[in-house]
Design a protein around this motif. Structure first.
Motif, PDB file in Angstrom:
ATOM      1  N   THR A   1       0.836  -1.207   0.000  1.00 40.90           N
ATOM      2  CA  THR A   1       0.000   0.000   0.000  1.00 40.90           C
ATOM      3  C   THR A   1       0.867   1.252   0.000  1.00 40.90           C
ATOM      4  O   THR A   1       0.604   2.212  -0.737  1.00 40.90           O
ATOM      5  N   TYR A   2       1.906   1.238   0.807  1.00 42.32           N
ATOM      6  CA  TYR A   2       2.824   2.374   0.869  1.00 42.32           C
ATOM      7  C   TYR A   2       3.598   2.533  -0.437  1.00 42.32           C
ATOM      8  O   TYR A   2       3.722   3.648  -0.977  1.00 42.32           O
TER       9      TYR A   2
ATOM     10  N   ASN B   1      -6.976   9.746   3.612  1.00 43.98           N
ATOM     11  CA  ASN B   1      -8.036  10.277   4.477  1.00 43.98           C
ATOM     12  C   ASN B   1      -9.037   9.203   4.876  1.00 43.98           C
ATOM     13  O   ASN B   1      -9.481   9.147   6.033  1.00 43.98           O
ATOM     14  N   ALA B   2      -9.406   8.351   3.911  1.00 44.28           N
ATOM     15  CA  ALA B   2     -10.341   7.260   4.224  1.00 44.28           C
ATOM     16  C   ALA B   2      -9.721   6.285   5.208  1.00 44.28           C
ATOM     17  O   ALA B   2     -10.365   5.827   6.162  1.00 44.28           O
ATOM     18  N   PHE B   3      -8.432   5.983   5.004  1.00 42.97           N
ATOM     19  CA  PHE B   3      -7.737   5.073   5.917  1.00 42.97           C
ATOM     20  C   PHE B   3      -7.638   5.677   7.318  1.00 42.97           C
ATOM     21  O   PHE B   3      -7.909   5.009   8.315  1.00 42.97           O
ATOM     22  N   LYS B   4      -7.236   6.950   7.380  1.00 45.47           N
ATOM     23  CA  LYS B   4      -7.053   7.600   8.687  1.00 45.47           C
ATOM     24  C   LYS B   4      -8.383   7.696   9.430  1.00 45.47           C
ATOM     25  O   LYS B   4      -8.431   7.562  10.674  1.00 45.47           O
ATOM     26  N   TYR B   5      -9.464   7.896   8.718  1.00 48.20           N
ATOM     27  CA  TYR B   5     -10.793   7.942   9.334  1.00 48.20           C
ATOM     28  C   TYR B   5     -11.107   6.599  10.009  1.00 48.20           C
ATOM     29  O   TYR B   5     -11.572   6.552  11.149  1.00 48.20           O
ATOM     30  N   ILE B   6     -10.825   5.509   9.296  1.00 50.87           N
ATOM     31  CA  ILE B   6     -11.058   4.173   9.846  1.00 50.87           C
ATOM     32  C   ILE B   6     -10.128   3.914  11.028  1.00 50.87           C
ATOM     33  O   ILE B   6     -10.535   3.387  12.075  1.00 50.87           O
TER      34      ILE B   6
ATOM     35  N   VAL C   1      -4.955  -2.676   9.203  1.00 51.19           N
ATOM     36  CA  VAL C   1      -5.026  -1.278   9.644  1.00 51.19           C
ATOM     37  C   VAL C   1      -3.866  -0.982  10.590  1.00 51.19           C
ATOM     38  O   VAL C   1      -3.218   0.075  10.508  1.00 51.19           O
ATOM     39  N   TRP C   2      -3.593  -1.907  11.482  1.00 48.67           N
ATOM     40  CA  TRP C   2      -2.501  -1.781  12.461  1.00 48.67           C
ATOM     41  C   TRP C   2      -1.151  -1.613  11.753  1.00 48.67           C
ATOM     42  O   TRP C   2      -0.385  -0.696  12.060  1.00 48.67           O
ATOM     43  N   MET C   3      -0.881  -2.503  10.790  1.00 45.71           N
ATOM     44  CA  MET C   3       0.394  -2.470  10.079  1.00 45.71           C
ATOM     45  C   MET C   3       0.506  -1.241   9.170  1.00 45.71           C
ATOM     46  O   MET C   3       1.553  -0.596   9.103  1.00 45.71           O
ATOM     47  N   THR C   4      -0.560  -0.907   8.484  1.00 44.88           N
ATOM     48  CA  THR C   4      -0.516   0.248   7.582  1.00 44.88           C
ATOM     49  C   THR C   4      -0.377   1.540   8.369  1.00 44.88           C
ATOM     50  O   THR C   4       0.156   2.535   7.860  1.00 44.88           O
TER      51      THR C   4
ATOM     52  N   LEU D   1       1.724   2.172  10.435  1.00 45.77           N
ATOM     53  CA  LEU D   1       3.145   2.497  10.530  1.00 45.77           C
ATOM     54  C   LEU D   1       3.546   3.566   9.524  1.00 45.77           C
ATOM     55  O   LEU D   1       4.565   4.248   9.691  1.00 45.77           O
ATOM     56  N   PHE D   2       2.755   3.701   8.466  1.00 42.63           N
ATOM     57  CA  PHE D   2       3.095   4.639   7.397  1.00 42.63           C
ATOM     58  C   PHE D   2       2.311   5.944   7.485  1.00 42.63           C
ATOM     59  O   PHE D   2       2.347   6.757   6.562  1.00 42.63           O
ATOM     60  N   LEU D   3       1.606   6.151   8.599  1.00 48.24           N
ATOM     61  CA  LEU D   3       0.926   7.434   8.801  1.00 48.24           C
ATOM     62  C   LEU D   3       1.956   8.523   9.087  1.00 48.24           C
ATOM     63  O   LEU D   3       2.842   8.344   9.934  1.00 48.24           O
ATOM     64  N   ASN D   4       1.850   9.621   8.409  1.00 47.76           N
ATOM     65  CA  ASN D   4       2.809  10.715   8.571  1.00 47.76           C
ATOM     66  C   ASN D   4       2.275  11.708   9.601  1.00 47.76           C
ATOM     67  O   ASN D   4       1.822  12.793   9.287  1.00 47.76           O
ATOM     68  N   ASN D   5       2.330  11.287  10.878  1.00 50.55           N
ATOM     69  CA  ASN D   5       1.785  12.151  11.932  1.00 50.55           C
ATOM     70  C   ASN D   5       2.788  12.462  13.033  1.00 50.55           C
ATOM     71  O   ASN D   5       2.457  13.080  14.027  1.00 50.55           O
ATOM     72  N   GLY D   6       4.022  11.997  12.875  1.00 50.59           N
ATOM     73  CA  GLY D   6       5.046  12.308  13.868  1.00 50.59           C
ATOM     74  C   GLY D   6       4.932  11.524  15.151  1.00 50.59           C
ATOM     75  O   GLY D   6       5.748  11.685  16.042  1.00 50.59           O
ATOM     76  N   MET D   7       3.921  10.648  15.279  1.00 45.36           N
ATOM     77  CA  MET D   7       3.733   9.881  16.510  1.00 45.36           C
ATOM     78  C   MET D   7       3.468   8.407  16.166  1.00 45.36           C
ATOM     79  O   MET D   7       2.678   7.734  16.804  1.00 45.36           O
ATOM     80  N   VAL D   8       4.166   7.925  15.138  1.00 44.94           N
ATOM     81  CA  VAL D   8       3.897   6.569  14.661  1.00 44.94           C
ATOM     82  C   VAL D   8       4.097   5.535  15.764  1.00 44.94           C
ATOM     83  O   VAL D   8       3.273   4.662  15.987  1.00 44.94           O
ATOM     84  N   GLY D   9       5.210   5.636  16.495  1.00 41.73           N
ATOM     85  CA  GLY D   9       5.478   4.654  17.547  1.00 41.73           C
ATOM     86  C   GLY D   9       4.420   4.676  18.636  1.00 41.73           C
ATOM     87  O   GLY D   9       3.954   3.632  19.089  1.00 41.73           O
TER      88      GLY D   9
END
Length: 313
Positions: free
Chosen positions: A156-157, A170-175, A247-250, A252-260
């Motif tokens: 996906t990434y 946006n759809a992914f982050k909403y979920i 959803v959990w694994m993906t 990891l690729f959210l660009n929000n500065g707080m992935v961990g």
């Protein structure tokens, strides 16, 4: 026409064979018990590889769900994600309609889900297998399911779907946010309990679907059963450990500065309660009533050596 000859449209009742489109509840439960026993007998590599494939299929279905929802989720003036004039029920309906391919692929191609394998507690309760055997089996399946989900998450990434503020993102982050609550940085134990109970009900549906499929022999009927049960699962929003693994694994690729931090919060607030709920729903709540009802039949089948050959597991 001679007396020995018969018209083409005639029907010889003496040679008729009654073919039932489904078997009885009791016979189905025997099939379920045998299914659980066979899963414990499978070699470790088959269990693990089938777990990977099932996780892979489910994750692909989740990609389909998110693509179907892309464009319907937007940011408001405050930067919060919300449906673009669409009722939440319609989003749930789209999810149910687009998730069916995952389970169809598992059933018709082959794969093993943690949720369906929760039924392996049945032989343990009847002391026909050791608890260690079930724990190893479920661990291999779960790791395989998560690995399959990780493969699709990385894909996906690499495909560029996780670009910030893209429709897919946006759809992914909403979920993602709905699964751990609106404040990912905080541990909300109400969310934990909600996901736990949701996980129980989820696996009554999913393990129940595999159970129902054992009661019918017609492929078209299996497809219909799968469609309606998965539709119900999608609409309900119940939590499924394998689907959530994507959803959990993906995440990891959210660009929000707080992935961990988000990864750990998702693990505690969603994955853990969903795992426990799924196991209880599929191993205790659903099958144990029927084990009690059909106890005599199962005991008779065990005494006849139906489920195992040679030494016990």
């Amino acid at each position: 026409m001679s007396s020995k000859e018969k018209p083409l449209h005639s029907f010889d009742d003496s040679n008729a064979v009654l073919i039932k489109d489904h078997i009885s509840h009791e016979e189905t439960f025997v099939e379920v018990f045998e299914y659980a026993f066979q899963k414990l007998r499978d070699p470790w590599y088959k269990t693990f590889l089938f777990g990977i494939m099932a996780g892979f299929f489910v994750a692909i279905a989740y990609v389909i769900v998110i693509v179907a929802l892309s464009g319907f989720i937007i940011k408001d003036s405050n930067g919060n994600l919300k449906p673009n004039g669409m009722p939440s029920g319609m989003i749930a309906l789209i999810t149910g309609l687009t998730f069916t391919p995952a389970i169809l692929m598992v059933i018709f191609i082959g794969g093993t889900l943690f949720t369906s394998n929760s039924l392996t507690l049945l032989p343990i309760v009847k002391r026909e297998a050791k608890l260690r055997r079930m724990l190893v089996n479920l661990s291999l399946v779960l790791v395989g399911n998560c690995l399959g989900a990780l493969i699709v998450a990385i894909s996906t990434y690499l495909m560029g779907h996780m670009k910030v503020d893209s429709e897919f993102y946006n759809a992914f982050k909403y979920i993602y946010d709905k699964k751990i609550g609106s404040s990912p940085s905080n541990l909300n134990w109400t969310v934990f309990l909600k996901n736990f109970v949701s996980g129980i009900y989820c696996n009554i549906l999913i393990a129940g679907l595999f159970w129902m499929n054992m009661s019918v022999k017609n492929s078209a009927t299996k497809v219909l059963l799968c469609f309606f049960v998965i539709l119900a699962f999608g609409i309900s929003g119940f939590q499924h450990i394998v689907a959530n693994a994507y959803v959990w694994m993906t995440g990891l690729f959210l660009n929000n500065g707080m992935v961990g931090q988000d990864f750990g919060t998702f693990s505690i607030m969603n994955m853990l309660p969903t795992l426990l709920g799924n196991f209880i729903g599929g191993s205790v709540v659903l099958p144990m009533v029927y084990l009690l009802v059909f106890k005599k039949r199962i005991n008779a089948e065990i005494a006849a050596g139906k489920f195992f050959k040679g030494t016990k597991l």
